[in-house]
Design a protein around this motif. Structure first.
Motif, PDB file in Angstrom:
ATOM      1  N   GLN A   1     -34.024  23.088  16.203  1.00  0.00           N
ATOM      2  CA  GLN A   1     -34.835  24.158  16.368  1.00  0.00           C
ATOM      3  C   GLN A   1     -35.645  23.863  17.555  1.00  0.00           C
ATOM      4  O   GLN A   1     -36.078  22.753  17.813  1.00  0.00           O
ATOM      5  CB  GLN A   1     -35.380  24.414  14.991  1.00  0.00           C
ATOM      6  CG  GLN A   1     -34.797  25.142  13.939  1.00  0.00           C
ATOM      7  CD  GLN A   1     -35.618  25.635  13.006  1.00  0.00           C
ATOM      8  OE1 GLN A   1     -35.963  26.540  12.645  1.00  0.00           O
ATOM      9  NE2 GLN A   1     -35.850  24.713  11.794  1.00  0.00           N
TER      10      GLN A   1
ATOM     11  N   HIS B   1     -41.704  32.014  12.017  1.00  0.00           N
ATOM     12  CA  HIS B   1     -40.949  31.220  12.996  1.00  0.00           C
ATOM     13  C   HIS B   1     -41.594  31.259  14.315  1.00  0.00           C
ATOM     14  O   HIS B   1     -40.791  30.772  15.429  1.00  0.00           O
ATOM     15  CB  HIS B   1     -39.336  31.769  13.008  1.00  0.00           C
ATOM     16  CG  HIS B   1     -38.740  31.732  11.493  1.00  0.00           C
ATOM     17  ND1 HIS B   1     -38.356  30.322  11.069  1.00  0.00           N
ATOM     18  CD2 HIS B   1     -38.419  32.626  10.535  1.00  0.00           C
ATOM     19  CE1 HIS B   1     -37.798  30.684  10.084  1.00  0.00           C
ATOM     20  NE2 HIS B   1     -37.993  31.853   9.836  1.00  0.00           N
TER      21      HIS B   1
ATOM     22  N   ALA C   1     -29.111  20.844   6.277  1.00  0.00           N
ATOM     23  CA  ALA C   1     -30.307  21.815   6.737  1.00  0.00           C
ATOM     24  C   ALA C   1     -31.208  20.809   7.626  1.00  0.00           C
ATOM     25  O   ALA C   1     -31.929  21.384   8.504  1.00  0.00           O
ATOM     26  CB  ALA C   1     -31.180  21.907   5.278  1.00  0.00           C
ATOM     27  N   ALA C   2     -31.408  19.558   7.134  1.00  0.00           N
ATOM     28  CA  ALA C   2     -31.992  18.659   8.052  1.00  0.00           C
ATOM     29  C   ALA C   2     -31.742  18.463   9.342  1.00  0.00           C
ATOM     30  O   ALA C   2     -32.544  18.510  10.537  1.00  0.00           O
ATOM     31  CB  ALA C   2     -32.063  17.061   7.576  1.00  0.00           C
TER      32      ALA C   2
ATOM     33  N   GLY D   1     -32.841  21.852  11.342  1.00  0.00           N
ATOM     34  CA  GLY D   1     -34.272  21.697  11.429  1.00  0.00           C
ATOM     35  C   GLY D   1     -34.675  21.008  12.517  1.00  0.00           C
ATOM     36  O   GLY D   1     -35.460  21.560  13.468  1.00  0.00           O
ATOM     37  N   ARG D   2     -33.954  19.975  12.977  1.00  0.00           N
ATOM     38  CA  ARG D   2     -34.012  19.214  14.083  1.00  0.00           C
ATOM     39  C   ARG D   2     -33.722  19.900  15.406  1.00  0.00           C
ATOM     40  O   ARG D   2     -34.094  19.693  16.398  1.00  0.00           O
ATOM     41  CB  ARG D   2     -33.652  17.790  14.003  1.00  0.00           C
ATOM     42  CG  ARG D   2     -34.273  17.061  12.913  1.00  0.00           C
ATOM     43  CD  ARG D   2     -33.668  15.522  13.304  1.00  0.00           C
ATOM     44  NE  ARG D   2     -32.129  15.309  12.721  1.00  0.00           N
ATOM     45  CZ  ARG D   2     -31.886  15.081  11.584  1.00  0.00           C
ATOM     46  NH1 ARG D   2     -32.309  14.917  10.700  1.00  0.00           N
ATOM     47  NH2 ARG D   2     -30.323  14.856  11.469  1.00  0.00           N
TER      48      ARG D   2
ATOM     49  N   THR E   1     -26.006  26.380   4.948  1.00  0.00           N
ATOM     50  CA  THR E   1     -25.998  25.007   5.521  1.00  0.00           C
ATOM     51  C   THR E   1     -24.571  24.464   4.928  1.00  0.00           C
ATOM     52  O   THR E   1     -23.882  25.105   4.078  1.00  0.00           O
ATOM     53  CB  THR E   1     -27.033  24.092   5.009  1.00  0.00           C
ATOM     54  OG1 THR E   1     -27.281  24.171   3.801  1.00  0.00           O
ATOM     55  CG2 THR E   1     -28.291  24.750   5.695  1.00  0.00           C
TER      56      THR E   1
ATOM     57  N   ALA F   1     -34.472  29.692  16.150  1.00  0.00           N
ATOM     58  CA  ALA F   1     -34.908  29.395  14.630  1.00  0.00           C
ATOM     59  C   ALA F   1     -33.786  29.297  13.973  1.00  0.00           C
ATOM     60  O   ALA F   1     -32.956  30.481  13.967  1.00  0.00           O
ATOM     61  CB  ALA F   1     -36.035  30.316  14.421  1.00  0.00           C
TER      62      ALA F   1
END
Length: 395
Positions: free
Chosen positions: A271, A208, A264-265, A268-269, A254, A276
């Motif tokens: 981060q 990460h 999760a998507a 992810g955006r 999630t 992280a």
């Protein structure tokens, strides 16, 4: 030998959070049996319970959310059938659904002692609830009022729940009992060495890009809105715009295909370098041991969050909200920071204030709070004393 029948919502909760009291009852000569629903990895948790010496009765659906009268009635009949077969001396239930279903099962079985345990008020008691949720809350409180004539005592995990639900039951104060969460047995927590921490920091840098020299704050929580996830990401991002000495980690499941949290998507955006999302971790204790602070900016009506109890045991700074169950784990400015819920500004201020914290002092203070309030021995001892010395109403 006397017998205790525990009623828990999931096998995982029984095997993780209730295991200290189950073991304590076994060690004190009780025969122990447990009714529980399924949940994640139920088969493995059933095996854990059985290997401990607990006889397990599976009741699918006890793990469900919501308040369906039809489901409660069906589950109460199933519990009643198990009670008739096993003939326990005491039924000790945990969580709203288990409490209500057990109460319904025991109404016509007056010789069996009944001890309900509220492990958190939950979503029904959140502020700003919809009219439908308020109606369900009223129904739940109605069950607890009816339960007051049947239960011996009732346990709560925090003072706010004891006041709100206990007062609605109209029972004497001496029948309202308070524990500090479910208790944590240090012997059940995997040992984490300095080598383990060093290897975790190396892995975080590799996977990460987290600088191993930075202080870490970790949010160990499912990605629910009510856990303050959005506020955590917002405050962390603003901190990273100002300083380069900390990094922020979010570890947990999630929430896919639902409006209650982040998938999760989306995570992810959210981060960025220094912030992280780790996903669900089986080594969460090692992740927490590697951090400086454990963060839970929750506005959910918790009982007492397990993650915060674990943080205290590990000697971490606690950063959490002025909410029932959370506020009890922190003395503001002594072992961490308590902030207003739903405020990224307040969370950012706590992160900035932590830059001047004395690490050794925080570590000692958090561990002191754990030993005095949250050690499993204290909570199990209170339960065992109740089992051995039943409360008898005067008059």
């Amino acid at each position: 030998m006397k017998k205790i029948l525990y009623v828990c919502n999931t096998a995982g909760i029984a095997a993780r959070f209730r295991l200290p009291v189950l073991k304590g009852a076994l060690a004190n000569g009780y025969i122990v049996e447990c009714i529980c629903g399924d949940g994640i990895d139920a088969a493995a948790h059933f095996e854990t319970l059985s290997s401990t010496g607990v006889t397990v009765h599976r009741l699918p659906g006890l793990e469900a959310d919501g308040l369906s009268v039809g489901q409660l009635w069906t589950q109460s009949k199933a519990i009643g059938e198990i009670v008739d077969r096993t003939r326990p001396d005491i039924v000790h239930a945990f969580t709203h659904r288990a409490n209500v279903a057990s109460y319904l099962a025991l109404r016509k079985r007056p010789k069996i002692r009944f001890i309900p345990n509220v492990t958190g008020a939950g979503r029904l008691f959140e502020q700003g609830a919809s009219s439908m949720t308020r109606a369900k809350r009223a129904a739940m409180l109605g069950f607890y009022r009816a339960m007051s004539t049947r239960c011996e005592v009732i346990y709560f995990q925090n003072a706010a729940d004891a006041q709100e639900i206990g007062e609605s039951m109209n029972i004497s104060p001496e029948r309202i009992r308070l524990t500090c969460g479910s208790g944590l047995d240090p012997g059940s927590v995997e040992a984490v060495s300095d080598v383990d921490v060093a290897e975790m920091r190396i892995a975080l840098e590799r996977d990460h890009g987290i600088d191993p020299n930075r202080r870490l704050f970790v949010l160990p929580s499912r990605a629910l809105h009510s856990k303050g996830v959005a506020e955590f990401y917002a405050a962390a991002a603003r901190y990273l715009d100002l300083f380069d000495d900390c990094a922020f980690l979010h570890a947990g499941e999630t929430v896919e295909g639902a409006l209650a949290g982040f998938d999760a998507a989306t995570l992810g955006r959210m981060q960025r370098p220094g912030l992280a999302f780790l996903g669900f971790r089986t080594d969460i204790i090692t992740v927490m041991a590697s951090a400086f602070g454990v963060v839970l900016p929750s506005y959910y009506r918790e009982g007492t969050p397990r993650a915060l109890i674990e943080g205290l045991y590990l000697g971490k700074m606690i950063v959490t909200t002025d909410m029932p169950g959370c506020r009890e784990t922190v003395i503001d400015g002594w072992n961490g920071h308590m902030l207003s819920p739903r405020s990224a500004d307040a969370l950012l201020a706590a992160f900035v204030a932590a830059r001047d914290a004395d690490v050794k002092r925080i570590e000692a203070n958090s561990r002191h709070l754990f030993e005095r309030k949250y050690h499993a021995d204290r909570i199990v001892g209170a339960y065992l004393a109740q089992y051995d010395n039943p409360y008898v109403q005067s008059g």
